[in-house]
Design a protein around this motif. Structure first.
Motif, PDB file in Angstrom:
ATOM      1  N   UNK A   2      41.627  29.129  35.146  1.00 37.86           N
ATOM      2  CA  UNK A   2      40.702  30.379  35.293  1.00 37.86           C
ATOM      3  C   UNK A   2      41.653  31.548  35.181  1.00 37.86           C
ATOM      4  N   UNK A   3      41.350  32.832  34.692  1.00 41.34           N
ATOM      5  CA  UNK A   3      42.274  34.179  34.864  1.00 41.34           C
ATOM      6  C   UNK A   3      41.766  34.683  35.945  1.00 41.34           C
ATOM      7  N   UNK A   4      42.746  35.196  36.833  1.00 41.87           N
ATOM      8  CA  UNK A   4      42.340  35.921  38.044  1.00 41.87           C
ATOM      9  C   UNK A   4      43.153  37.189  37.887  1.00 41.87           C
ATOM     10  N   UNK A   5      42.257  38.265  38.315  1.00 39.64           N
ATOM     11  CA  UNK A   5      42.832  39.561  38.622  1.00 39.64           C
ATOM     12  C   UNK A   5      43.020  39.828  40.252  1.00 39.64           C
ATOM     13  N   UNK A   6      44.021  39.695  40.785  1.00 37.01           N
ATOM     14  CA  UNK A   6      43.997  39.816  42.446  1.00 37.01           C
ATOM     15  C   UNK A   6      43.868  41.285  42.885  1.00 37.01           C
ATOM     16  N   UNK A   7      43.031  41.322  44.003  1.00 35.88           N
ATOM     17  CA  UNK A   7      43.157  42.592  44.677  1.00 35.88           C
ATOM     18  C   UNK A   7      43.643  42.418  46.086  1.00 35.88           C
ATOM     19  N   UNK A   8      44.819  43.121  46.365  1.00 31.59           N
ATOM     20  CA  UNK A   8      45.638  43.117  47.605  1.00 31.59           C
ATOM     21  C   UNK A   8      45.195  44.239  48.417  1.00 31.59           C
ATOM     22  N   UNK A   9      44.548  43.869  49.579  1.00 30.08           N
ATOM     23  CA  UNK A   9      43.960  45.085  50.382  1.00 30.08           C
ATOM     24  C   UNK A   9      45.121  45.494  51.113  1.00 30.08           C
TER      25      UNK A   9
ATOM     26  N   UNK B  45      37.510  37.887  33.471  1.00 28.45           N
ATOM     27  CA  UNK B  45      38.314  37.774  34.527  1.00 28.45           C
ATOM     28  C   UNK B  45      37.575  37.688  35.834  1.00 28.45           C
ATOM     29  N   UNK B  46      37.973  36.920  36.852  1.00 27.27           N
ATOM     30  CA  UNK B  46      37.604  36.996  38.019  1.00 27.27           C
ATOM     31  C   UNK B  46      38.384  37.934  38.890  1.00 27.27           C
ATOM     32  N   UNK B  47      37.718  38.380  40.042  1.00 25.94           N
ATOM     33  CA  UNK B  47      38.408  39.506  40.881  1.00 25.94           C
ATOM     34  C   UNK B  47      38.499  38.764  42.401  1.00 25.94           C
ATOM     35  N   UNK B  48      39.814  38.316  42.779  1.00 29.18           N
ATOM     36  CA  UNK B  48      39.787  37.325  44.033  1.00 29.18           C
ATOM     37  C   UNK B  48      40.772  38.451  45.158  1.00 29.18           C
ATOM     38  N   UNK B  49      40.214  38.454  46.104  1.00 32.14           N
ATOM     39  CA  UNK B  49      40.877  38.895  47.458  1.00 32.14           C
ATOM     40  C   UNK B  49      41.253  38.125  48.532  1.00 32.14           C
ATOM     41  N   UNK B  50      42.272  38.288  49.288  1.00 33.12           N
ATOM     42  CA  UNK B  50      42.264  37.461  50.588  1.00 33.12           C
ATOM     43  C   UNK B  50      41.577  38.459  51.699  1.00 33.12           C
ATOM     44  N   UNK B  51      40.352  38.794  51.472  1.00 37.25           N
ATOM     45  CA  UNK B  51      39.794  39.517  52.678  1.00 37.25           C
ATOM     46  C   UNK B  51      38.396  39.663  52.117  1.00 37.25           C
ATOM     47  N   UNK B  52      37.593  38.955  53.040  1.00 35.79           N
ATOM     48  CA  UNK B  52      36.006  39.222  53.200  1.00 35.79           C
ATOM     49  C   UNK B  52      35.328  40.680  53.292  1.00 35.79           C
ATOM     50  N   UNK B  53      36.306  41.249  54.030  1.00 35.31           N
ATOM     51  CA  UNK B  53      36.000  42.712  54.553  1.00 35.31           C
ATOM     52  C   UNK B  53      35.900  43.544  53.217  1.00 35.31           C
ATOM     53  N   UNK B  54      37.081  43.447  52.390  1.00 32.96           N
ATOM     54  CA  UNK B  54      37.157  44.211  51.191  1.00 32.96           C
ATOM     55  C   UNK B  54      36.076  43.823  50.036  1.00 32.96           C
TER      56      UNK B  54
ATOM     57  N   UNK C  58      48.626  29.416  46.060  1.00 30.74           N
ATOM     58  CA  UNK C  58      47.669  28.357  45.972  1.00 30.74           C
ATOM     59  C   UNK C  58      46.966  28.500  44.739  1.00 30.74           C
ATOM     60  N   UNK C  59      46.582  29.816  44.243  1.00 30.81           N
ATOM     61  CA  UNK C  59      45.898  29.852  42.658  1.00 30.81           C
ATOM     62  C   UNK C  59      46.495  29.278  41.780  1.00 30.81           C
ATOM     63  N   UNK C  60      48.084  29.588  41.593  1.00 26.09           N
ATOM     64  CA  UNK C  60      48.708  29.049  40.551  1.00 26.09           C
ATOM     65  C   UNK C  60      48.789  27.494  40.763  1.00 26.09           C
ATOM     66  N   UNK C  61      48.911  27.155  41.705  1.00 27.98           N
ATOM     67  CA  UNK C  61      48.815  25.452  41.923  1.00 27.98           C
ATOM     68  C   UNK C  61      47.720  24.798  41.518  1.00 27.98           C
TER      69      UNK C  61
ATOM     70  N   UNK D  45      38.916  34.713  48.471  1.00 26.28           N
ATOM     71  CA  UNK D  45      39.698  33.603  48.360  1.00 26.28           C
ATOM     72  C   UNK D  45      39.391  32.494  48.604  1.00 26.28           C
ATOM     73  N   UNK D  46      38.718  32.155  49.587  1.00 31.85           N
ATOM     74  CA  UNK D  46      38.320  30.637  49.843  1.00 31.85           C
ATOM     75  C   UNK D  46      37.082  30.519  49.425  1.00 31.85           C
ATOM     76  N   UNK D  47      36.118  31.604  49.110  1.00 31.78           N
ATOM     77  CA  UNK D  47      34.766  31.547  48.640  1.00 31.78           C
ATOM     78  C   UNK D  47      35.054  31.043  46.954  1.00 31.78           C
ATOM     79  N   UNK D  48      36.082  31.635  46.406  1.00 26.63           N
ATOM     80  CA  UNK D  48      36.445  31.221  45.163  1.00 26.63           C
ATOM     81  C   UNK D  48      37.116  29.836  44.964  1.00 26.63           C
TER      82      UNK D  48
END
Length: 246
Positions: free
Chosen positions: A5-12, A76-85, A29-32, A116-119
Motif C-alpha cells: 500500500x502507498x501511505x501518506x503519513x500525517x504526524x500530529x 493513497x491512504x492517509x495514516x496518523x498515530x492519533x485517533x484524535x486528529x 511498522x508500516x514499512x515492515x 494507525x491501528x485501524x489501518x
C-alpha cells in the motif's frame, strides 16, 4: 506479508513536537508490513485546537491547508498515530466544508483517512506484527476519540495480544475519559487532574507496568500525573509497543 500500500503519513502536533519517536516507529511498522510511506514536510496541524476553542475561521484556514497537503488524485491512504486528529478530519471537517466548493475534494480524502491501528487491522488485515517482543504487564486506555469518534476498540487489543511477552489486562472503566480533552485540562484543571487520578488508580489496580493507548495526548496527560505523584507505572504509545524487539 500484507499486500503493498502507498501511505501518506500525517504526524500530529503532539507527536511532532514531543514524541517524534512514535512517528518514526509508526513508519517502521508500516514499512515492515510492506507499505511505501510518504511524508509531506509542508504539513502542519489538523486545526482541532482552534475548532474546539470556537475559532472556526482559523480552523477552516488550517483545514483548507490540510486538504491541499493531502489531496491526492491517487488512491493513497492517509495514516496518523492519533485517533484524535483522525476524528477531527473525519467528523469536524464535514461541518467546515459543508458549504464549501471543496466539499467534493474533502469527501474523496475523507474515505482514505485512518488511525494507525485501524489501518493495520481494517485495511491490511494485520493483528500481529512479526518480531514484536516486549515483556511486561500492560493495560489499555480507550481514548475518547478512538472509541467514540472512530469506533476503535477491538483492533488495538488484538495487536497487543500478538506481542510476544506482553500480558494484557483490562482495567476498570477503560472507556472513561482520562481528563485531558485539550483545553479542558487548562480550563478545568481540578476536574482534569481528578480524572487522571482515577484512570491511573484503575491502571495500578491491575498490577500493570504500562498504560498503552492510541493517543499521545492522553498519554502525555497521564504521564504528567504519574510523574508528579511518583506512581509506579509508565505510559507507552501502541506504535512504540509494536516496534519493540526488532
Amino acid at each position: 506479508m500484507a499486500s503493498r500500500r502507498i501511505i501518506d503519513i500525517f504526524i500530529p502536533c503532539f507527536v511532532d513536537q514531543l514524541f517524534p519517536e512514535t512517528g518514526m516507529n509508526m513508519v517502521k511498522v508500516l514499512e515492515k508490513l510492506g507499505c511505501e510511506v510518504n511524508y509531506n514536510p509542508n504539513q502542519t496541524c489538523c486545526g482541532q485546537p482552534a475548532f474546539n476553542a470556537g475559532f472556526f475561521d482559523e480552523a477552516k484556514e488550517v483545514a483548507n491547508k490540510f486538504l491541499e497537503d493531502f489531496s491526492n488524485e491517487t488512491s493513497h491512504y492517509i495514516v496518523a498515530p492519533s485517533a484524535s486528529c483522525v476524528g477531527m478530519v473525519r467528523n469536524a471537517y464535514q461541518d467546515i466544508f459543508v458549504k464549501s466548493s471543496n466539499l467534493v475534494r474533502y469527501r474523496s480524502m475523507q474515505r482514505k483517512v485512518y488511525e494507525f491501528t485501524e489501518f493495520l487491522t481494517d485495511v491490511l488485515g494485520v493483528t500481529e506484527v512479526s518480531g514484536a517482543i516486549l515483556r511486561g504487564k500492560f493495560t489499555y486506555h480507550d481514548s475518547c476519540s478512538a472509541l467514540r469518534e472512530c469506533g476503535i476498540k477491538a483492533g488495538p487489543r488484538a495487536l497487543l495480544q500478538g506481542v510476544k511477552g506482553l500480558e494484557l489486562v483490562e482495567m476498570e472503566d477503560s472507556e472513561t475519559c482520562c481528563g485531558f480533552g485539550g483545553t479542558f485540562a487548562v480550563k478545568f484543571e481540578a476536574i482534569s487532574s481528578a480524572m487522571a487520578e482515577q484512570k491511573v488508580d484503575n491502571a495500578l489496580a491491575t498490577g500493570a507496568d504500562f498504560i498503552v493507548s492510541t493517543d499521545s495526548s492522553c498519554l502525555m496527560h497521564l504521564e504528567a500525573y504519574i510523574q508528579r505523584q511518583k506512581k509506579p507505572i509508565k505510559t507507552m504509545h501502541i506504535a512504540d509497543v509494536l516496534a519493540s524487539g526488532w
